[in-house]
Scaffold this motif. Sequence first.
Motif, PDB file in Angstrom:
ATOM      1  N   ASP A  75       0.851  -1.175   0.000  1.00  0.00           N
ATOM      2  CA  ASP A  75       0.000   0.000   0.000  1.00  0.00           C
ATOM      3  C   ASP A  75       0.894   1.235   0.000  1.00  0.00           C
ATOM      4  OD1 ASP A  75      -2.798   1.176   0.464  1.00  0.00           O
ATOM      5  OD2 ASP A  75      -1.653   2.089   2.075  1.00  0.00           O
ATOM      6  N   VAL A  76       0.377   2.350  -0.498  1.00  0.00           N
ATOM      7  CA  VAL A  76       1.213   3.559  -0.572  1.00  0.00           C
ATOM      8  C   VAL A  76       1.617   4.064   0.811  1.00  0.00           C
ATOM      9  CG1 VAL A  76       0.505   4.354  -2.848  1.00  0.00           C
ATOM     10  CG2 VAL A  76      -0.888   4.949  -0.841  1.00  0.00           C
ATOM     11  N   THR A  77       0.797   3.800   1.847  1.00  0.00           N
ATOM     12  CA  THR A  77       1.205   4.212   3.184  1.00  0.00           C
ATOM     13  C   THR A  77       2.381   3.360   3.682  1.00  0.00           C
ATOM     14  OG1 THR A  77      -0.539   2.796   4.112  1.00  0.00           O
ATOM     15  CG2 THR A  77      -1.038   5.140   3.863  1.00  0.00           C
ATOM     16  N   GLU A  78       2.436   2.104   3.252  1.00  0.00           N
ATOM     17  CA  GLU A  78       3.593   1.275   3.593  1.00  0.00           C
ATOM     18  C   GLU A  78       4.840   1.775   2.865  1.00  0.00           C
ATOM     19  OE1 GLU A  78       1.687  -3.094   4.477  1.00  0.00           O
ATOM     20  OE2 GLU A  78       1.675  -2.404   2.408  1.00  0.00           O
ATOM     21  N   LEU A  79       4.670   2.168   1.623  1.00  0.00           N
ATOM     22  CA  LEU A  79       5.787   2.784   0.900  1.00  0.00           C
ATOM     23  C   LEU A  79       6.217   4.070   1.594  1.00  0.00           C
ATOM     24  CD1 LEU A  79       4.969   2.455  -2.912  1.00  0.00           C
ATOM     25  CD2 LEU A  79       6.918   1.468  -1.693  1.00  0.00           C
ATOM     26  N   GLY A  80       5.222   4.823   2.089  1.00  0.00           N
ATOM     27  CA  GLY A  80       5.543   6.060   2.797  1.00  0.00           C
ATOM     28  C   GLY A  80       6.367   5.806   4.038  1.00  0.00           C
ATOM     29  N   PHE A  81       6.066   4.723   4.750  1.00  0.00           N
ATOM     30  CA  PHE A  81       6.850   4.369   5.934  1.00  0.00           C
ATOM     31  C   PHE A  81       8.270   4.012   5.526  1.00  0.00           C
ATOM     32  CE2 PHE A  81       6.230   2.911  10.454  1.00  0.00           C
ATOM     33  CZ  PHE A  81       7.560   2.665  10.711  1.00  0.00           C
ATOM     34  N   LEU A  82       8.411   3.217   4.461  1.00  0.00           N
ATOM     35  CA  LEU A  82       9.746   2.849   3.995  1.00  0.00           C
ATOM     36  C   LEU A  82      10.528   4.069   3.517  1.00  0.00           C
ATOM     37  CD1 LEU A  82       9.189  -0.457   1.962  1.00  0.00           C
ATOM     38  CD2 LEU A  82      10.251  -0.211   4.204  1.00  0.00           C
ATOM     39  N   GLY A  83       9.849   4.987   2.861  1.00  0.00           N
ATOM     40  CA  GLY A  83      10.534   6.134   2.297  1.00  0.00           C
ATOM     41  C   GLY A  83      10.804   7.248   3.278  1.00  0.00           C
ATOM     42  N   GLY A  84       9.917   7.440   4.258  1.00  0.00           N
ATOM     43  CA  GLY A  84      10.060   8.586   5.160  1.00  0.00           C
ATOM     44  C   GLY A  84       9.725   8.303   6.595  1.00  0.00           C
ATOM     45  N   GLY A  85       9.705   7.039   6.997  1.00  0.00           N
ATOM     46  CA  GLY A  85       9.429   6.714   8.391  1.00  0.00           C
ATOM     47  C   GLY A  85       7.964   6.881   8.754  1.00  0.00           C
ATOM     48  N   PRO A  86       7.630   6.849  10.048  1.00  0.00           N
ATOM     49  CA  PRO A  86       6.239   6.960  10.486  1.00  0.00           C
ATOM     50  C   PRO A  86       5.532   8.202   9.968  1.00  0.00           C
ATOM     51  CG  PRO A  86       7.630   6.261  12.305  1.00  0.00           C
ATOM     52  CD  PRO A  86       8.546   6.594  11.174  1.00  0.00           C
ATOM     53  N   VAL A  87       6.213   9.341   9.985  1.00  0.00           N
ATOM     54  CA  VAL A  87       5.590  10.563   9.490  1.00  0.00           C
ATOM     55  C   VAL A  87       5.304  10.448   8.000  1.00  0.00           C
ATOM     56  CG1 VAL A  87       5.902  13.046   9.142  1.00  0.00           C
ATOM     57  CG2 VAL A  87       6.585  11.998  11.288  1.00  0.00           C
ATOM     58  N   GLY A  88       6.184   9.786   7.265  1.00  0.00           N
ATOM     59  CA  GLY A  88       5.959   9.587   5.836  1.00  0.00           C
ATOM     60  C   GLY A  88       4.681   8.826   5.561  1.00  0.00           C
ATOM     61  N   ALA A  89       4.380   7.818   6.396  1.00  0.00           N
ATOM     62  CA  ALA A  89       3.146   7.057   6.220  1.00  0.00           C
ATOM     63  C   ALA A  89       1.928   7.941   6.421  1.00  0.00           C
ATOM     64  CB  ALA A  89       3.121   5.877   7.196  1.00  0.00           C
ATOM     65  N   VAL A  90       1.957   8.803   7.450  1.00  0.00           N
ATOM     66  CA  VAL A  90       0.825   9.691   7.726  1.00  0.00           C
ATOM     67  C   VAL A  90       0.684  10.736   6.626  1.00  0.00           C
ATOM     68  CG1 VAL A  90      -0.165  11.306   9.391  1.00  0.00           C
ATOM     69  CG2 VAL A  90       1.095   9.311  10.203  1.00  0.00           C
ATOM     70  N   GLN A  91       1.787  11.250   6.129  1.00  0.00           N
ATOM     71  CA  GLN A  91       1.731  12.216   5.033  1.00  0.00           C
ATOM     72  C   GLN A  91       1.017  11.632   3.814  1.00  0.00           C
ATOM     73  OE1 GLN A  91       5.956  12.940   4.800  1.00  0.00           O
ATOM     74  NE2 GLN A  91       5.743  15.036   5.549  1.00  0.00           N
ATOM     75  N   VAL A  92       1.351  10.391   3.486  1.00  0.00           N
ATOM     76  CA  VAL A  92       0.724   9.749   2.326  1.00  0.00           C
ATOM     77  C   VAL A  92      -0.764   9.545   2.566  1.00  0.00           C
ATOM     78  CG1 VAL A  92       0.669   7.656   0.918  1.00  0.00           C
ATOM     79  CG2 VAL A  92       2.857   8.647   1.579  1.00  0.00           C
ATOM     80  N   ALA A  93      -1.132   9.137   3.773  1.00  0.00           N
ATOM     81  CA  ALA A  93      -2.546   8.931   4.091  1.00  0.00           C
ATOM     82  C   ALA A  93      -3.341  10.224   3.925  1.00  0.00           C
ATOM     83  CB  ALA A  93      -2.693   8.390   5.509  1.00  0.00           C
ATOM     84  N   ILE A  94      -2.790  11.327   4.407  1.00  0.00           N
ATOM     85  CA  ILE A  94      -3.479  12.615   4.283  1.00  0.00           C
ATOM     86  C   ILE A  94      -3.579  13.022   2.819  1.00  0.00           C
ATOM     87  CG2 ILE A  94      -3.322  15.080   4.823  1.00  0.00           C
ATOM     88  CD1 ILE A  94      -2.075  14.292   7.500  1.00  0.00           C
ATOM     89  N   ALA A  95      -2.505  12.801   2.055  1.00  0.00           N
ATOM     90  CA  ALA A  95      -2.537  13.146   0.630  1.00  0.00           C
ATOM     91  C   ALA A  95      -3.591  12.322  -0.102  1.00  0.00           C
ATOM     92  CB  ALA A  95      -1.154  12.914   0.014  1.00  0.00           C
ATOM     93  N   ARG A  96      -3.718  11.052   0.256  1.00  0.00           N
ATOM     94  CA  ARG A  96      -4.731  10.217  -0.398  1.00  0.00           C
ATOM     95  C   ARG A  96      -6.140  10.695  -0.046  1.00  0.00           C
ATOM     96  NH1 ARG A  96      -3.998   3.871  -0.009  1.00  0.00           N
ATOM     97  NH2 ARG A  96      -4.077   4.261   2.228  1.00  0.00           N
ATOM     98  N   LEU A  97      -6.346  11.037   1.212  1.00  0.00           N
ATOM     99  CA  LEU A  97      -7.663  11.538   1.632  1.00  0.00           C
ATOM    100  C   LEU A  97      -7.982  12.859   0.949  1.00  0.00           C
ATOM    101  CD1 LEU A  97      -7.417  10.733   5.442  1.00  0.00           C
ATOM    102  CD2 LEU A  97      -8.994   9.672   3.814  1.00  0.00           C
ATOM    103  N   ALA A  98      -6.983  13.734   0.842  1.00  0.00           N
ATOM    104  CA  ALA A  98      -7.211  15.028   0.195  1.00  0.00           C
ATOM    105  C   ALA A  98      -7.528  14.837  -1.281  1.00  0.00           C
ATOM    106  CB  ALA A  98      -5.989  15.926   0.369  1.00  0.00           C
ATOM    107  N   GLY A  99      -6.831  13.896  -1.932  1.00  0.00           N
ATOM    108  CA  GLY A  99      -7.087  13.637  -3.348  1.00  0.00           C
ATOM    109  C   GLY A  99      -8.479  13.104  -3.602  1.00  0.00           C
ATOM    110  N   ALA A 100      -9.017  12.373  -2.623  1.00  0.00           N
ATOM    111  CA  ALA A 100     -10.360  11.833  -2.750  1.00  0.00           C
ATOM    112  C   ALA A 100     -11.433  12.804  -2.267  1.00  0.00           C
ATOM    113  CB  ALA A 100     -10.466  10.524  -1.968  1.00  0.00           C
ATOM    114  N   GLY A 101     -11.013  13.987  -1.813  1.00  0.00           N
ATOM    115  CA  GLY A 101     -11.961  14.987  -1.331  1.00  0.00           C
ATOM    116  C   GLY A 101     -12.531  14.682   0.040  1.00  0.00           C
ATOM    117  N   LEU A 102     -11.894  13.803   0.790  1.00  0.00           N
ATOM    118  CA  LEU A 102     -12.406  13.411   2.109  1.00  0.00           C
ATOM    119  C   LEU A 102     -11.895  14.308   3.232  1.00  0.00           C
ATOM    120  CD1 LEU A 102     -12.178   9.514   1.774  1.00  0.00           C
ATOM    121  CD2 LEU A 102     -14.155  10.999   1.413  1.00  0.00           C
ATOM    122  N   VAL A 103     -10.820  15.048   2.975  1.00  0.00           N
ATOM    123  CA  VAL A 103     -10.348  16.041   3.937  1.00  0.00           C
ATOM    124  C   VAL A 103     -10.013  17.317   3.174  1.00  0.00           C
ATOM    125  CG1 VAL A 103      -9.404  14.350   5.575  1.00  0.00           C
ATOM    126  CG2 VAL A 103      -7.915  15.337   3.804  1.00  0.00           C
TER     127      VAL A 103
END
Length: 306
Positions: free
Chosen positions: A46-74
């Motif tokens: 999942d892209v959040t798992e890639l985010g963790f690998l690429g940027g640590g715990p904060v990277g995973a959260v950043q990706v999650a927020i970006a996905r939610l924003a792209g879907a118009g959920l936040v």
Amino acid sequence: MHPWGLSGPEFLWLYGAGLVVGVVVAIWTRMRVRRPRLAEPPGRLDVTELGFLGGGPVGAVQVAIARLAGAGLVRVNRSGQVSDNSGGGSTGHPLDDAVLYEANRPRMVAAIVRRDAVGKEVTAIGDSLVRRGLLVAPSAAIRARRLGPVVLYVVFAAGIVRWINGMAENLPVGYLTFLLALTLVLVAVLKFRAVSGRRARTVHGDRVVAEVRAQGSDAEPLARMAVTGPRVLADTNLSEALALAAPAALTPLAWNYASSGSYTTSTPSGYTCSGGSSSSCSGGSSSSCSGGSSCGGGGGCGGGSG
């Protein structure tokens, strides 16, 4: 009569050899923990798992927020506040759902990273990556850090005893003092650089991240962001809000490689160092060899008579 039956130069050569062996053992310990055996391929991430690998715990959260924003959920405003725009429901992604829950009232991205519900899901992602052989477990990293320099500790202890003996006998100990100081530097480097930091990936994790980076602009936008950072996002407000979140979030949330061998919400010390390749360790190895040879040639400098 030489102390311990060894002249000063002989002890210096022996001490230098011990330094080389100690650094080699420490590097091998680190390499071993970064090369776990894979029972099966890790599969699609999942892209959040890639985010963790690429940027640590904060990277995973950043990706999650970006996905939610792209879907118009936040919504993410210019000041970096995130607010729920979903009207309830589940996304099917546990970390995304945790972010939505915490965004029920406007919060800064860094504040969302700090929340317990988000931390719980980040922990689950990290544990999954460890089981799949892509990330070094904090406990394994701590063991490597503690056990790697053991040979150097033994060598240093022998050197200290010899140094005290040389001082008591009024023998020259200048070169030995230099080697003792070098040993302390090597121990410090190995302890703080060995399998630490937010990118403490295994070699298999390195390979996954490298493959996505190699795709460049052809990679899925969220996957590209996961391994290169939020600055690649087309939405500048969102990218700036996510980028500013990382340094503010370091203190309360980290996968701690510093002391406890687990996730923590109390210390950032293991979160600021790169877990990179073993090049830093090999640099230590070369300096120890050089230190051993240059000092071993001095007559009567190892706490013994010439």
